[in-house]
Scaffold this motif. Structure first.
Motif, PDB file in Angstrom:
ATOM      1  N   ALA A 168      15.685   3.101  28.391  1.00  0.00           N
ATOM      2  CA  ALA A 168      14.311   2.856  28.833  1.00  0.00           C
ATOM      3  C   ALA A 168      14.004   1.368  28.896  1.00  0.00           C
ATOM      4  O   ALA A 168      13.184   0.926  29.716  1.00  0.00           O
ATOM      5  CB  ALA A 168      13.330   3.568  27.901  1.00  0.00           C
ATOM      6  N   ASN A 215      14.955   8.103  38.811  1.00  0.00           N
ATOM      7  CA  ASN A 215      13.831   8.101  39.753  1.00  0.00           C
ATOM      8  C   ASN A 215      12.938   6.885  39.553  1.00  0.00           C
ATOM      9  O   ASN A 215      12.454   6.281  40.520  1.00  0.00           O
ATOM     10  CB  ASN A 215      13.007   9.380  39.601  1.00  0.00           C
ATOM     11  CG  ASN A 215      13.736  10.608  40.135  1.00  0.00           C
ATOM     12  OD1 ASN A 215      14.691  10.473  40.907  1.00  0.00           O
ATOM     13  ND2 ASN A 215      13.307  11.788  39.733  1.00  0.00           N
ATOM     14  N   GLU A 216      12.732   6.502  38.295  1.00  0.00           N
ATOM     15  CA  GLU A 216      11.904   5.333  38.010  1.00  0.00           C
ATOM     16  C   GLU A 216      12.569   4.053  38.508  1.00  0.00           C
ATOM     17  O   GLU A 216      11.894   3.132  38.990  1.00  0.00           O
ATOM     18  CB  GLU A 216      11.605   5.251  36.515  1.00  0.00           C
ATOM     19  CG  GLU A 216      10.725   6.394  36.010  1.00  0.00           C
ATOM     20  CD  GLU A 216      10.374   6.269  34.537  1.00  0.00           C
ATOM     21  OE1 GLU A 216      10.179   5.124  34.068  1.00  0.00           O
ATOM     22  OE2 GLU A 216      10.289   7.313  33.862  1.00  0.00           O
ATOM     23  N   LEU A 217      13.893   3.989  38.393  1.00  0.00           N
ATOM     24  CA  LEU A 217      14.613   2.830  38.929  1.00  0.00           C
ATOM     25  C   LEU A 217      14.469   2.756  40.448  1.00  0.00           C
ATOM     26  O   LEU A 217      14.257   1.664  41.004  1.00  0.00           O
ATOM     27  CB  LEU A 217      16.098   2.912  38.550  1.00  0.00           C
ATOM     28  CG  LEU A 217      16.443   2.596  37.101  1.00  0.00           C
ATOM     29  CD1 LEU A 217      17.861   3.040  36.776  1.00  0.00           C
ATOM     30  CD2 LEU A 217      16.279   1.096  36.802  1.00  0.00           C
ATOM     31  N   LYS A 218      14.572   3.886  41.105  1.00  0.00           N
ATOM     32  CA  LYS A 218      14.399   3.913  42.562  1.00  0.00           C
ATOM     33  C   LYS A 218      13.003   3.451  42.957  1.00  0.00           C
ATOM     34  O   LYS A 218      12.832   2.729  43.949  1.00  0.00           O
ATOM     35  CB  LYS A 218      14.680   5.321  43.085  1.00  0.00           C
ATOM     36  CG  LYS A 218      16.141   5.726  43.017  1.00  0.00           C
ATOM     37  CD  LYS A 218      16.347   7.162  43.485  1.00  0.00           C
ATOM     38  CE  LYS A 218      17.827   7.555  43.421  1.00  0.00           C
ATOM     39  NZ  LYS A 218      18.034   8.973  43.804  1.00  0.00           N
ATOM     40  N   GLU A 219      12.004   3.862  42.170  1.00  0.00           N
ATOM     41  CA  GLU A 219      10.627   3.440  42.446  1.00  0.00           C
ATOM     42  C   GLU A 219      10.465   1.930  42.287  1.00  0.00           C
ATOM     43  O   GLU A 219       9.604   1.310  42.929  1.00  0.00           O
ATOM     44  CB  GLU A 219       9.660   4.174  41.520  1.00  0.00           C
ATOM     45  CG  GLU A 219       9.503   5.657  41.846  1.00  0.00           C
ATOM     46  CD  GLU A 219       8.739   6.413  40.774  1.00  0.00           C
ATOM     47  OE1 GLU A 219       8.236   5.771  39.825  1.00  0.00           O
ATOM     48  OE2 GLU A 219       8.645   7.657  40.877  1.00  0.00           O
ATOM     49  N   LYS A 220      11.305   1.320  41.451  1.00  0.00           N
ATOM     50  CA  LYS A 220      11.273  -0.135  41.254  1.00  0.00           C
ATOM     51  C   LYS A 220      12.111  -0.881  42.297  1.00  0.00           C
ATOM     52  O   LYS A 220      12.226  -2.103  42.243  1.00  0.00           O
ATOM     53  CB  LYS A 220      11.780  -0.495  39.855  1.00  0.00           C
ATOM     54  CG  LYS A 220      10.784  -0.220  38.739  1.00  0.00           C
ATOM     55  CD  LYS A 220      11.231  -0.876  37.428  1.00  0.00           C
ATOM     56  CE  LYS A 220      11.105  -2.390  37.479  1.00  0.00           C
ATOM     57  NZ  LYS A 220      11.371  -3.038  36.164  1.00  0.00           N
ATOM     58  N   ARG A 244      11.866  12.168  30.737  1.00  0.00           N
ATOM     59  CA  ARG A 244      11.791  11.164  31.807  1.00  0.00           C
ATOM     60  C   ARG A 244      13.081  11.151  32.625  1.00  0.00           C
ATOM     61  O   ARG A 244      14.168  11.348  32.078  1.00  0.00           O
ATOM     62  CB  ARG A 244      11.561   9.769  31.229  1.00  0.00           C
ATOM     63  CG  ARG A 244      10.199   9.536  30.654  1.00  0.00           C
ATOM     64  CD  ARG A 244      10.111   8.171  29.982  1.00  0.00           C
ATOM     65  NE  ARG A 244      10.223   7.055  30.925  1.00  0.00           N
ATOM     66  CZ  ARG A 244      10.229   5.769  30.550  1.00  0.00           C
ATOM     67  NH1 ARG A 244      10.168   5.451  29.266  1.00  0.00           N
ATOM     68  NH2 ARG A 244      10.338   4.810  31.457  1.00  0.00           N
ATOM     69  N   ASN A 245      12.947  10.911  33.905  1.00  0.00           N
ATOM     70  CA  ASN A 245      14.103  10.690  34.766  1.00  0.00           C
ATOM     71  C   ASN A 245      14.096   9.217  35.154  1.00  0.00           C
ATOM     72  O   ASN A 245      13.388   8.802  36.074  1.00  0.00           O
ATOM     73  CB  ASN A 245      14.042  11.575  36.011  1.00  0.00           C
ATOM     74  CG  ASN A 245      15.315  11.466  36.849  1.00  0.00           C
ATOM     75  OD1 ASN A 245      15.883  10.390  36.996  1.00  0.00           O
ATOM     76  ND2 ASN A 245      15.753  12.579  37.402  1.00  0.00           N
ATOM     77  N   LEU A 246      14.874   8.429  34.418  1.00  0.00           N
ATOM     78  CA  LEU A 246      14.853   6.985  34.635  1.00  0.00           C
ATOM     79  C   LEU A 246      15.500   6.588  35.953  1.00  0.00           C
ATOM     80  O   LEU A 246      15.205   5.509  36.478  1.00  0.00           O
ATOM     81  CB  LEU A 246      15.546   6.263  33.473  1.00  0.00           C
ATOM     82  CG  LEU A 246      14.947   6.469  32.078  1.00  0.00           C
ATOM     83  CD1 LEU A 246      15.630   5.539  31.080  1.00  0.00           C
ATOM     84  CD2 LEU A 246      13.447   6.255  32.066  1.00  0.00           C
ATOM     85  N   LEU A 265      14.054  -0.560  32.176  1.00  0.00           N
ATOM     86  CA  LEU A 265      12.875  -0.527  33.054  1.00  0.00           C
ATOM     87  C   LEU A 265      11.880  -1.625  32.714  1.00  0.00           C
ATOM     88  O   LEU A 265      10.945  -1.874  33.473  1.00  0.00           O
ATOM     89  CB  LEU A 265      12.191   0.844  32.958  1.00  0.00           C
ATOM     90  CG  LEU A 265      12.723   1.987  33.836  1.00  0.00           C
ATOM     91  CD1 LEU A 265      12.560   1.666  35.313  1.00  0.00           C
ATOM     92  CD2 LEU A 265      14.155   2.349  33.514  1.00  0.00           C
TER      93      LEU A 265
END
Length: 384
Positions: free
Chosen positions: A178, A207-212, A203-205, A181
């Motif tokens: 985490a 997906n969060e990385l892709k959003e970043k 959490r699906n990190l 991120l």
């Protein structure tokens, strides 16, 4: 029913990931006579010692986990007399003791190199009082430099984690994941996918990385084709496998990272870890150590090739500690045969070598603390 199945599979992945993260500590040697028989050597090129600047614009920091002088000379012997690391004419030694122990672990050793503080064994990016300390990677980000991490272990493992995470225990793998991120690291390539997707908190990190804005890829062949942008290469569920399965993953990942980071006009900081030299030491396996020492040296070769052409890049090569107490008891420079003995399956307290090539390399001569390596890098690259 499908939802329950997913939860069960995620739990299994988490349980397996936690076990697999440290399974190398119990690995057994397949070479019962502790002998590497030798294979066809690769060619080693010697590069120019003339550079454009007195101080570096970029630093490539390579850590051979568990790599002592014996591991280096085992590599020299196995490659029949020559390694790329011999391009480094400025050589010193680092004392590796942690704040808590005469014999460090990779977490405290990594934190000393990344953050410049002595801390307790198991600590990731925090001091002996568990207070967060900025790493050189994070300070480089603050000054607008590009940054990257590459490892043959899980990217959440102790050494790479110490450059980007801040946790009281190296075993907090999901918390370490985490922490990625919370940074603007440009490139990271290594294992550890399960810590990003099969998590207790749901959490699906990825997906969060892709959003970043990250491109997230698992296949090293596809990773090698990426030339720009932010990249998260998660190449294994936990750790990358041994050489016979992963092939040239480490030098390819390093070259890929360099291609991306070099786009930043202000410069970059890249840490590359050859993780599994250490694991061969834990297993008392000469074959394992030599295979990964040669893989690591070829990665050093990629770094030096880049630095020689660039003229503004400092290449540093060292270790966080030595593993196994490797003693070379026999060898043959003409065949590459290496024979060794091991008094322990754990780390040892001996000093480890520091090799330097490029602008500022002369700063790394003599005996120094591991924290001095950090301080010298920081002064040369960031001016503080």
């Amino acid at each position: 029913m499908l939802h329950k199945t997913f939860i069960f599979l995620a739990f299994c992945a988490f349980s397996f990931g936690t076990f697999a993260q440290d399974a190398y500590l119990n690995a057994e040697s397949e070479d019962t006579d502790k002998t590497y028989q030798g294979e066809e050597p690769y060619k080693v090129k010697m590069y120019t010692q003339k550079f454009k600047a007195e101080k570096p614009k970029n630093i490539i920091f390579l850590i051979g986990d568990g790599m002592g002088v014996s591991q280096v000379f085992a590599g020299i012997t196995a490659n029949q007399g020559k390694l790329f690391i011999e391009n480094c004419r400025h050589i010193g030694f680092s004392k590796t003791q942690s704040a808590s122990d005469y014999i460090t672990d990779s977490a405290a050793g990594g934190t000393a190199l990344s953050c410049g503080v002595k801390t307790y064994n198991g600590a990731i990016g925090v001091d002996a009082d568990t207070v967060k300390v900025k790493s050189i990677l994070e300070e480089a980000e603050d000054q607008g430099l590009a940054t990257g991490l590459v490892s043959t272990s899980a990217i959440t493992h102790a050494t790479p984690a110490s450059f980007i995470a801040h946790q009281s225990s190296r075993n907090m793998y999901e918390e370490i994941a985490a922490d990625f991120l919370n940074t603007d690291v440009d490139v990271f390539i290594g294992g550890g996918l399960s810590h990003f997707i099969a998590r207790k908190d749901g959490r699906n990190l990825v997906n969060e990385l892709k959003e970043k804005g990250y491109t997230v890829e698992n296949d090293i062949n596809k990773i090698a084709k990426i030339k720009k942008g932010k990249l998260a290469g998660l190449t294994a569920q936990v750790h990358n496998p041994r050489m016979n399965e992963r092939g040239d993953m480490l030098p390819v990942a390093t070259e890929t990272a360099l291609n991306i980071l070099d786009d930043n006009d202000k410069g970059f900081f890249l840490m590359v870890e050859g993780s599994q030299i250490d694991w061969g030491g834990h297993a008392s396996s000469t074959v394992y150590i030599v295979e990964d020492m040669l893989d690591f040296d070829q990665t050093v070769g990629e770094a030096i090739k880049f630095a020689a052409k660039d003229g503004e890049t400092l290449v540093l090569v060292t270790a966080d500690h030595e593993t196994g107490g490797m003693a070379l008891t026999g060898g043959d420079m003409t065949t590459g045969m290496v024979k060794a003995a091991y008094p322990t399956t754990s780390h040892t307290a001996v000093m480890v070598p520091v090799f330097a090539y490029g602008p500022g390399a002369e700063e790394f001569i003599g005996i120094m603390e591991n924290t001095d390596v950090h301080d010298k890098m920081k002064k040369l690259l960031l001016g503080k």
